[in-house]
Design a protein around this motif. Structure first.
Motif, PDB file in Angstrom:
ATOM      1  N   GLY A   6     137.232  47.978  44.855  1.00 22.05           N
ATOM      2  CA  GLY A   6     138.538  48.294  45.433  1.00 22.05           C
ATOM      3  C   GLY A   6     138.828  49.785  45.310  1.00 22.05           C
ATOM      4  N   GLY A   7     138.522  50.341  44.127  1.00 19.54           N
ATOM      5  CA  GLY A   7     138.725  51.772  43.914  1.00 19.54           C
ATOM      6  C   GLY A   7     137.893  52.597  44.882  1.00 19.54           C
ATOM      7  N   ALA A   8     136.610  52.205  45.047  1.00 14.79           N
ATOM      8  CA  ALA A   8     135.738  52.940  45.975  1.00 14.79           C
ATOM      9  C   ALA A   8     136.274  52.867  47.395  1.00 14.79           C
ATOM     10  CB  ALA A   8     134.316  52.379  45.915  1.00 14.79           C
ATOM     11  N   ALA A   9     136.798  51.700  47.774  1.00 17.22           N
ATOM     12  CA  ALA A   9     137.331  51.557  49.131  1.00 17.22           C
ATOM     13  C   ALA A   9     138.539  52.451  49.339  1.00 17.22           C
ATOM     14  CB  ALA A   9     137.706  50.095  49.380  1.00 17.22           C
ATOM     15  N   ILE A  10     139.424  52.550  48.315  1.00 15.96           N
ATOM     16  CA  ILE A  10     140.615  53.393  48.489  1.00 15.96           C
ATOM     17  C   ILE A  10     140.225  54.872  48.473  1.00 15.96           C
ATOM     18  CG2 ILE A  10     142.958  53.852  47.684  1.00 15.96           C
ATOM     19  CD1 ILE A  10     142.982  51.133  46.420  1.00 15.96           C
ATOM     20  N   VAL A  11     139.167  55.208  47.719  1.00 17.47           N
ATOM     21  CA  VAL A  11     138.668  56.587  47.761  1.00 17.47           C
ATOM     22  C   VAL A  11     138.245  56.946  49.190  1.00 17.47           C
ATOM     23  CG1 VAL A  11     136.777  58.096  47.039  1.00 17.47           C
ATOM     24  CG2 VAL A  11     137.967  56.745  45.355  1.00 17.47           C
ATOM     25  N   ALA A  12     137.519  56.006  49.823  1.00 15.03           N
ATOM     26  CA  ALA A  12     137.088  56.261  51.202  1.00 15.03           C
ATOM     27  C   ALA A  12     138.276  56.363  52.141  1.00 15.03           C
ATOM     28  CB  ALA A  12     136.149  55.149  51.660  1.00 15.03           C
ATOM     29  N   ALA A  13     139.306  55.547  51.908  1.00 17.28           N
ATOM     30  CA  ALA A  13     140.451  55.548  52.816  1.00 17.28           C
ATOM     31  C   ALA A  13     141.303  56.800  52.651  1.00 17.28           C
ATOM     32  CB  ALA A  13     141.302  54.298  52.566  1.00 17.28           C
TER      33      ALA A  13
END
Lengths: 149, 218
Positions: free
Chosen positions: B136-143
């Motif tokens: 989830g953290g990695a996804a929000i970093v990308a977003a």
């Protein structure tokens, strides 16, 4: 006294999952309070869905048999990027030209559309993902066969 | 680029995933490499139980096939830690971290001890749940930034990653076996067969050291 009690609670590994769940809940609460996050418009892997295209869910833009224009982090590392999506077998291409349903069958055709991101620019991720699966299978099969001669 | 771990000495390109060796990540990589070589080369210990009140002891005998499997898992864990030490991509780092978690369960999966198995099960549950904040953290970093590359993230041109998202990444790594979620792992060490079981401890220690660099760089 209180530290003694906390350390006794933590030292029992049956309590680990509740502690972790509580930590996740606290952090999720903070995250909700700090919303909204500002998302950038300039995304690395943009995706537009064209419902009218015969290749519908797999269409990543660009005409077949030519190099598509794909946004990359390091274009110099992937000189063949854009060609993976462009490749269709002649049969798939004929099917795409006559029906609207190639997108539902396209992965079944040899040489059909492969995902550009997964198989070209982020290939290492795919390798590590399958390694995780293989390791999990190795553990499961070892445990399953443990008793047998 | 000058990241949190010093400026990279060497790059290895895999498409958009660029592996880099900075002084910090190179040191961690060498540590994981040396320990993996030790695991390959060394013979496992034979645990002794001393009987109190008598001049006697018993040796716990472990079968060859069990030892082989455990060594295989320890080597896989070492390779996963090495990958996590040098990768230059947030999502790739998360994948390697979850691979380390699965390998840790695998190292003690063959042990015939109810207590160790129970601890490994609880650890596996936490490691499984830890992947949610991690990815989830990695996804929000990308977003929020539009990129996953750590080299790009270290530049000041991109928008800053929210602090709570860094917290997600750290919490996900902590779930793989750092304090205060360490109790299950400490019980897993009761399994006979050092140095293989030590790999469990070393890998999560290395990954925690790396996530500090990852978070500081964003």
């Amino acid at each position: 006294m209180i530290i003694q009690r906390i350390s006794r609670f933590i030292s029992n590994f049956e309590n680990l999952m509740p502690i972790f769940a509580a930590a996740c809940a606290v952090l999720a609460g903070i995250a909700i309070l700090s919303l909204p996050f500002v998302y950038t418009e300039d995304q690395l892997y943009p995706k537009n869905i064209d419902r009218e295209s015969p290749l519908d869910p797999y269409d990543r833009g660009g005409p077949p048999f030519t190099q598509a224009d794909i946004v990359l982090q390091y274009p110099e590392n992937s000189p063949t990027a854009g060609f993976v999506t462009a490749y269709l077998t002649p049969f798939s291409w004929a099917l795409a030209n006559t029906t609207l349903h190639t997108g539902t069958t396209i992965v079944g055709h040899p040489g059909g559309i492969l995902d550009e991101i997964l198989y070209n620019t982020r290939g290492l991720d795919t390798v590590v993902e399958t390694t995780i699966l293989f390791i999990a299978f190795a553990i499961a099969s070892y445990i399953f066969r443990k008793g047998s001669p | 680029m000058i990241g949190a771990g010093g400026s990279p000495l060497r790059y290895l390109e895999f498409g958009d995933i660029v592996i880099y060796f900075s002084p910090y990540t190179l040191a961690l990589f060498l540590l994981a490499l040396v320990f993996t070589v030790l695991v390959i080369a060394s013979k496992p210990e034979r645990q002794l139980d001393i009987a109190f009140g008598a001049d006697a002891f018993t040796t716990k005998d472990i079968g060859l096939s069990e030892m082989r499997f455990r060594r295989f898992m320890a080597i896989a864990c070492g390779l996963a830690s090495m990958g996590a030490m040098v990768t230059g991509d947030v999502f790739d780092f998360c994948l390697f971290t979850s691979l380390v978690g699965i390998c840790n369960v695998g190292i003690v999966a063959a042990v015939k001890s109810r207590h160790v198995q129970g601890a490994a099960f609880q650890y596996g549950l936490v490691a499984l749940a830890g992947t949610v904040p991690l990815f989830g953290g990695a996804a929000i970093v990308a977003a929020t930034t539009g990129t996953l590359s750590l080299i790009e993230l270290s530049s000041t041109l991109l928008p800053a990653v929210p602090l709570v998202v860094k917290g997600f990444l750290v919490l996900g790594v902590m779930g793989e076996g750092m304090a205060p979620f360490y109790a299950a792992k400490a019980e897993m060490f009761r399994a006979p067969g050092a140095p293989y079981v030590i790999m469990c401890s070393l890998s999560s220690l290395l990954i925690f050291l790396r996530v500090i660099e990852v978070v500081l760089q964003m």
